[in-house]
Scaffold this active site. Structure first.
Site, PDB file in Angstrom:
ATOM      1  N   TRP A  71       9.750   2.620   6.224  1.00 13.09           N
ATOM      2  CA  TRP A  71       9.469   2.362   7.638  1.00 13.09           C
ATOM      3  C   TRP A  71       8.431   3.306   8.233  1.00 13.09           C
ATOM      4  O   TRP A  71       8.007   3.113   9.369  1.00 13.09           O
ATOM      5  CB  TRP A  71      10.775   2.438   8.447  1.00 13.09           C
ATOM      6  N   HIS A 130       3.861  10.269  -1.151  1.00 12.78           N
ATOM      7  CA  HIS A 130       3.171   9.112  -0.560  1.00 12.78           C
ATOM      8  C   HIS A 130       1.736   9.520  -0.218  1.00 12.78           C
ATOM      9  O   HIS A 130       1.490  10.639   0.225  1.00 12.78           O
ATOM     10  CB  HIS A 130       3.924   8.646   0.687  1.00 12.78           C
ATOM     11  N   GLU A 136      -0.073   8.927   2.205  1.00 10.80           N
ATOM     12  CA  GLU A 136      -0.295   9.386   3.582  1.00 10.80           C
ATOM     13  C   GLU A 136       0.053  10.862   3.709  1.00 10.80           C
ATOM     14  O   GLU A 136      -0.592  11.601   4.445  1.00 10.80           O
ATOM     15  CB  GLU A 136       0.519   8.517   4.558  1.00 10.80           C
ATOM     16  N   GLU A 184       0.700   2.856  -5.854  1.00 14.39           N
ATOM     17  CA  GLU A 184       0.231   2.347  -4.572  1.00 14.39           C
ATOM     18  C   GLU A 184      -1.255   2.682  -4.393  1.00 14.39           C
ATOM     19  O   GLU A 184      -1.593   3.815  -4.007  1.00 14.39           O
ATOM     20  CB  GLU A 184       1.009   3.003  -3.422  1.00 14.39           C
ATOM     21  N   GLY A 208      -1.413  -1.090   3.829  1.00 14.95           N
ATOM     22  CA  GLY A 208      -1.586  -1.486   5.222  1.00 14.95           C
ATOM     23  C   GLY A 208      -2.892  -2.210   5.523  1.00 14.95           C
ATOM     24  O   GLY A 208      -3.253  -2.391   6.680  1.00 14.95           O
ATOM     25  N   SER A 236       0.458  -3.707   0.659  1.00 13.93           N
ATOM     26  CA  SER A 236       0.301  -5.035   1.268  1.00 13.93           C
ATOM     27  C   SER A 236       1.122  -6.130   0.595  1.00 13.93           C
ATOM     28  O   SER A 236       0.695  -7.286   0.540  1.00 13.93           O
ATOM     29  CB  SER A 236      -1.184  -5.421   1.321  1.00 13.93           C
ATOM     30  N   GLY A 284       5.718  -1.400   2.992  1.00 10.78           N
ATOM     31  CA  GLY A 284       5.604  -0.727   4.283  1.00 10.78           C
ATOM     32  C   GLY A 284       5.764  -1.712   5.421  1.00 10.78           C
ATOM     33  O   GLY A 284       6.869  -2.035   5.854  1.00 10.78           O
ATOM     34  N   GLY A 285       4.642  -2.229   5.921  1.00  6.84           N
ATOM     35  CA  GLY A 285       4.637  -3.074   7.112  1.00  6.84           C
ATOM     36  C   GLY A 285       5.630  -4.222   7.071  1.00  6.84           C
ATOM     37  O   GLY A 285       6.322  -4.496   8.067  1.00  6.84           O
TER      38      GLY A 285
HETATM   39  C1  PEP Z   1       3.465   1.933   1.845  1.00  5.60           C
HETATM   40  O1  PEP Z   1       3.061   2.604   2.767  1.00  5.60           O
HETATM   41  O2  PEP Z   1       4.192   2.441   0.992  1.00  5.60           O
HETATM   42  C2  PEP Z   1       3.045   0.530   1.787  1.00  5.60           C
HETATM   43  C3  PEP Z   1       3.111  -0.073   0.646  1.00  5.60           C
HETATM   44  O3  PEP Z   1       2.603  -0.037   2.955  1.00  5.60           O
HETATM   45  P1  PEP Z   1       2.180  -1.577   3.172  1.00  5.60           P
HETATM   46  O4  PEP Z   1       3.218  -2.428   2.505  1.00  5.60           O
HETATM   47  O5  PEP Z   1       2.176  -1.733   4.667  1.00  5.60           O
HETATM   48  O6  PEP Z   1       0.838  -1.749   2.562  1.00  5.60           O
END
Ligand code: PEP
Length: 246
Positions: free
Chosen positions: A11, A93, A95, A163, A169, A208, A229-230
Site C-alpha cells: 500500500w 524496495h 523507492e 521489480e 506505477g 504495473s 502496488g496501485g
Molecule cells: C510496487 O511498488 O511494488 C509496485 C509494484 O507498484 P505498482 O504495482 O503500482 O507498479
C-alpha cells in the site's frame, strides 16, 4: 517453483482506518479460495488493526530497521513490527533504495534482522530504464540480488521480488520474454549461492500488475506470484489479480 501463487499488496504511503475494509474483502476471498496465497502490507499505522482481524492472509510491513533498538528516530525494529502483527517485511524496495539511499549491504542487514526475529522477508531488486536500455539489466539485477542476499538465505523465510524500476506505477510492463529471462537468471543466481533450495524460493514479479495482465504474467516460467502496488489499494482492483492466480 511452488504450486500456489503468492500475491502481495504494497500500500506504500496510502491508507487510513476507513480503508481497512478493503483488506477485509481480500481476506474473505482467500478464506474461500485455498489455491492462492496472499498478503497485504499496509502502512505501519494499520498493521496492528489489520492483523487482529485478517487471519486468512498475512499482514506485512513495508520496511524494517536492521538494528534491534537504539537512537534511530522514526524507525521500527523487527521485534516491533512483529509485536504489531506483521509476519514479514518488504525490504529493498526501489523507492527506499532511491529516496532513503538504502544500499545492498543495508538490505542484507535488514533481511538478517528479520530472520533473527523469526520473520519473513520479501527482498526487492530491479533495474532502471537506463540500465535496461544499455542492455545490462540481467547482469545488474543478478549482481544486486547476490549483494543483497543475507547469510542463511532460504526459501522458508525469504521471497524475492523482481521489480523493474521503470515499470513501477507507470503502466509499463516488460515483454513476457524479458520477465521470463530475468526470473530464470535470478533463479540461476540463487542456485549459485544457495544450491538446490533455490528451486523452492519464490520469485515474484512487480510493476504495473493489474487484473488485465496478471494471468499472462503469472503463467510465465519462474514467476511464483506478484507484488502489487496501485492495484492493491482496493479489493475491486486486487481481487481480479487473485482470481487470475487461482
Ligand atoms: C510496487 O511498488 O511494488 C509496485 C509494484 O507498484 P505498482 O504495482 O503500482 O507498479
Amino acid at each position: 517453483m511452488r504450486e500456489k501463487k503468492y500475491i502481495v499488496g504494497n500500500w506504500k504511503m496510502n491508507g487510513l482506518a476507513s480503508d481497512l475494509m478493503q483488506i477485509g474483502e481480500i481476506n474473505a476471498f482467500c478464506r474461500r479460495h485455498a489455491t492462492v496465497e496472499s498478503a497485504v502490507c499496509p502502512p505501519a499505522t494499520l498493521i496492528a488493526r489489520a492483523a487482529q482481524v485478517n487471519t486468512d492472509i498475512a499482514i506485512g510491513a513495508q520496511d524494517v530497521h536492521h538494528e534491534a533498538s537504539g537512537a534511530h528516530t522514526g524507525c521500527m525494529s523487527a521485534a516491533m513490527i512483529k509485536e504489531a502483527g506483521a509476519r514479514f517485511s518488504i525490504i529493498g524496495h526501489s523507492e527506499r533504495r532511491a529516496d532513503q539511499h538504502e544500499t545492498n549491504d543495508m538490505v542484507a542487514a535488514k533481511a538478517a534482522a528479520l530472520k533473527a526475529a523469526d520473520m519473513g522477508a520479501i527482498l526487492c531488486v530491479g533495474e532502471t530504464l537506463e540500465t535496461r536500455d544499455a542492455g545490462d539489466a540481467i547482469d545488474f539485477v543478478a549482481a544486486q540480488l547476490l549483494a543483497s542476499l543475507p547469510n542463511g538465505a532460504s526459501s522458508d523465510w525469504l521471497t524475492i521480488a523482481y521489480e523493474p524500476v521503470w515499470a513501477i506505477g507507470t503502466g509499463r510492463v516488460p515483454e513476457n520474454s524479458d520477465i521470463a529471462d530475468m526470473h530464470a537468471a535470478l533463479r540461476a543466481a540463487l542456485a549459485s549461492k544457495i544450491g538446490a533450495n533455490s528451486e523452492n524460493m519464490r520469485i515474484l514479479y512487480g510493476g504495473s500488475v493489474n487484473g488485465g495482465n496478471a494471468a499472462e504474467i503469472l503463467s510465465l516460467d519462474n514467476v511464483d506470484g506478484a507484488l502489487v502496488g496501485g492495484a492493491s489499494l482496493t479489493a475491486e482492483k486486487f481481487l481480479p489479480i487473485l482470481q487470475a492466480a487461482l
